[in-house]
Design a protein around this motif. Structure first.
Motif, PDB file in Angstrom:
ATOM      1  N   LYS A  93       0.817  -1.171  -0.157  1.00 21.81           N
ATOM      2  CA  LYS A  93       0.379   0.400   0.494  1.00 21.81           C
ATOM      3  C   LYS A  93       0.667   1.407   0.504  1.00 21.81           C
ATOM      4  O   LYS A  93      -0.060   2.509  -0.419  1.00 21.81           O
ATOM      5  CB  LYS A  93      -0.714   0.107   1.128  1.00 21.81           C
ATOM      6  CG  LYS A  93      -1.817  -0.916   1.364  1.00 21.81           C
ATOM      7  CD  LYS A  93      -3.099  -1.099   3.128  1.00 21.81           C
ATOM      8  CE  LYS A  93      -4.417  -1.865   2.364  1.00 21.81           C
ATOM      9  NZ  LYS A  93      -5.056  -2.149   3.795  1.00 21.81           N
ATOM     10  N   CYS A  94       2.067   1.181   0.690  1.00 22.35           N
ATOM     11  CA  CYS A  94       2.512   2.642   0.980  1.00 22.35           C
ATOM     12  C   CYS A  94       3.993   2.711   1.348  1.00 22.35           C
ATOM     13  O   CYS A  94       4.433   1.566   1.164  1.00 22.35           O
ATOM     14  CB  CYS A  94       1.971   3.271   2.208  1.00 22.35           C
ATOM     15  SG  CYS A  94       2.203   4.432   2.300  1.00 22.35           S
ATOM     16  N   ILE A 110       6.053  -6.515   9.493  1.00 22.02           N
ATOM     17  CA  ILE A 110       6.567  -5.526  10.667  1.00 22.02           C
ATOM     18  C   ILE A 110       5.876  -4.542  11.188  1.00 22.02           C
ATOM     19  O   ILE A 110       5.579  -3.975   9.783  1.00 22.02           O
ATOM     20  CB  ILE A 110       7.661  -5.076  10.838  1.00 22.02           C
ATOM     21  CG1 ILE A 110       8.913  -6.443  10.468  1.00 22.02           C
ATOM     22  CG2 ILE A 110       8.465  -4.331  11.771  1.00 22.02           C
ATOM     23  CD1 ILE A 110      10.794  -6.181  10.337  1.00 22.02           C
ATOM     24  N   TYR A 111       4.920  -4.292  11.974  1.00 24.07           N
ATOM     25  CA  TYR A 111       3.736  -3.779  12.086  1.00 24.07           C
ATOM     26  C   TYR A 111       4.430  -2.717  13.588  1.00 24.07           C
ATOM     27  O   TYR A 111       5.228  -3.024  14.313  1.00 24.07           O
ATOM     28  CB  TYR A 111       2.936  -4.165  12.790  1.00 24.07           C
ATOM     29  CG  TYR A 111       2.442  -5.080  12.281  1.00 24.07           C
ATOM     30  CD1 TYR A 111       0.979  -4.970  10.820  1.00 24.07           C
ATOM     31  CD2 TYR A 111       2.503  -6.774  11.772  1.00 24.07           C
ATOM     32  CE1 TYR A 111       0.334  -5.835  10.404  1.00 24.07           C
ATOM     33  CE2 TYR A 111       1.710  -7.574  11.145  1.00 24.07           C
ATOM     34  CZ  TYR A 111       1.117  -6.830   9.912  1.00 24.07           C
ATOM     35  OH  TYR A 111       0.172  -7.969   9.007  1.00 24.07           O
ATOM     36  N   ASN A 112       3.965  -1.283  13.250  1.00 23.45           N
ATOM     37  CA  ASN A 112       4.874  -0.804  14.320  1.00 23.45           C
ATOM     38  C   ASN A 112       4.048  -0.345  15.570  1.00 23.45           C
ATOM     39  O   ASN A 112       2.358  -1.191  15.970  1.00 23.45           O
ATOM     40  CB  ASN A 112       4.295   0.917  13.347  1.00 23.45           C
ATOM     41  CG  ASN A 112       3.428   1.636  13.530  1.00 23.45           C
ATOM     42  OD1 ASN A 112       1.742   0.672  13.728  1.00 23.45           O
ATOM     43  ND2 ASN A 112       3.437   2.345  13.071  1.00 23.45           N
ATOM     44  N   LYS A 113       3.675   0.608  16.520  1.00 23.31           N
ATOM     45  CA  LYS A 113       3.324   0.231  18.055  1.00 23.31           C
ATOM     46  C   LYS A 113       2.096   0.437  18.131  1.00 23.31           C
ATOM     47  O   LYS A 113       1.034   0.246  18.809  1.00 23.31           O
ATOM     48  CB  LYS A 113       3.986   1.374  19.180  1.00 23.31           C
ATOM     49  CG  LYS A 113       5.191   1.474  19.356  1.00 23.31           C
ATOM     50  CD  LYS A 113       5.672   2.397  20.116  1.00 23.31           C
ATOM     51  CE  LYS A 113       7.215   2.670  20.333  1.00 23.31           C
ATOM     52  NZ  LYS A 113       8.200   4.167  20.657  1.00 23.31           N
ATOM     53  N   ILE A 114       1.176   1.225  16.846  1.00 23.80           N
ATOM     54  CA  ILE A 114      -0.392   1.205  16.202  1.00 23.80           C
ATOM     55  C   ILE A 114      -0.909   0.012  15.936  1.00 23.80           C
ATOM     56  O   ILE A 114      -2.710   0.781  15.274  1.00 23.80           O
ATOM     57  CB  ILE A 114      -0.668   2.644  15.595  1.00 23.80           C
ATOM     58  CG1 ILE A 114       0.020   2.962  14.595  1.00 23.80           C
ATOM     59  CG2 ILE A 114      -0.652   3.877  17.031  1.00 23.80           C
ATOM     60  CD1 ILE A 114      -0.519   4.378  14.019  1.00 23.80           C
ATOM     61  N   GLY A 115       0.165  -0.845  15.514  1.00 24.24           N
ATOM     62  CA  GLY A 115      -0.526  -2.412  14.677  1.00 24.24           C
ATOM     63  C   GLY A 115      -0.662  -1.710  13.106  1.00 24.24           C
ATOM     64  O   GLY A 115      -1.424  -1.838  11.803  1.00 24.24           O
ATOM     65  N   GLU A 116       0.375  -0.522  12.634  1.00 28.28           N
ATOM     66  CA  GLU A 116       0.282  -0.148  11.401  1.00 28.28           C
ATOM     67  C   GLU A 116       1.619  -1.166  10.189  1.00 28.28           C
ATOM     68  O   GLU A 116       2.776  -1.318  10.999  1.00 28.28           O
ATOM     69  CB  GLU A 116       0.371   1.571  11.134  1.00 28.28           C
ATOM     70  CG  GLU A 116       0.021   2.077   9.427  1.00 28.28           C
ATOM     71  CD  GLU A 116       1.121   3.778   9.745  1.00 28.28           C
ATOM     72  OE1 GLU A 116       0.556   3.891   9.088  1.00 28.28           O
ATOM     73  OE2 GLU A 116       1.743   3.755  10.264  1.00 28.28           O
TER      74      GLU A 116
END
Length: 168
Positions: free
Chosen positions: A63-64, A105-111
């Protein structure tokens, strides 16, 4: 790791205790005050740590693109490649999920901010560039990096700023 691995590549490593790079020029906020002065690699050889700091990596997902700052990266110039430590990622609030074909790999906010493909038994991080390395960068990436600057200003800056090159 064999010679098939390059110093510009990053691998997600569950056995690595620290984030490691061989490229000193990628290190930002460099510190020579080290808590770890050497690392021990798989063949039990001890390698000196030159410095530590942060590295900016541009990752991409379906996506990005994301500009990701990896903190507390140890610089060990004699390494063959660069390693992201799973334990360090998790310690810093990220989540790493492994699949049959790679990992996410997901960041702290689940992104979802990074992916890696399983290639020859190792997880190669999907990156577009590491800041400091010469590479063509999309206008969209510069737009985000420069606080969502409009295209007219970006085009003017391209003529005035060394290293700001937009692909067409």
């Amino acid at each position: 790791m064999s010679s098939d691995f390059g110093k510009d590549e990053w691998y997600v490593d569950s056995g690595c205790s620290f984030h490691l790079t061989a490229n000193e020029n990628w290190i930002k906020n460099m510190s020579s005050e080290l808590t770890t002065t050497e690392i021990v690699v798989a063949n039990k050889e001890k390698l000196p740590v030159k410095c530590c700091g942060n590295v900016m990596i541009t990752t991409f997902t379906k996506k990005c693109e994301y500009d990701v700052e990896v903190e507390n990266v140890l610089c060990v110039p004699s390494l063959t490649t660069n390693l992201l430590s799973v334990s360090e990622l998790i310690k810093n609030g990220n989540t790493v999920k492994f699949t049959k074909v790679g990992c996410n790999i997901y960041n702290k906010i689940g992104e979802l901010v990074a992916t890696a493909c399983l290639i020859n038994g190792v997880y190669k991080l999907n990156v577009t560039e590491v800041f400091g390395a010469a590479a063509m960068v999309s206008g969209e990436t510069w737009h985000r990096r420069l606080g969502h600057c409009n295209s007219n200003y970006l085009n003017k800056m391209q003529d005035a700023v060394e290293g700001l090159t937009l692909d067409k």
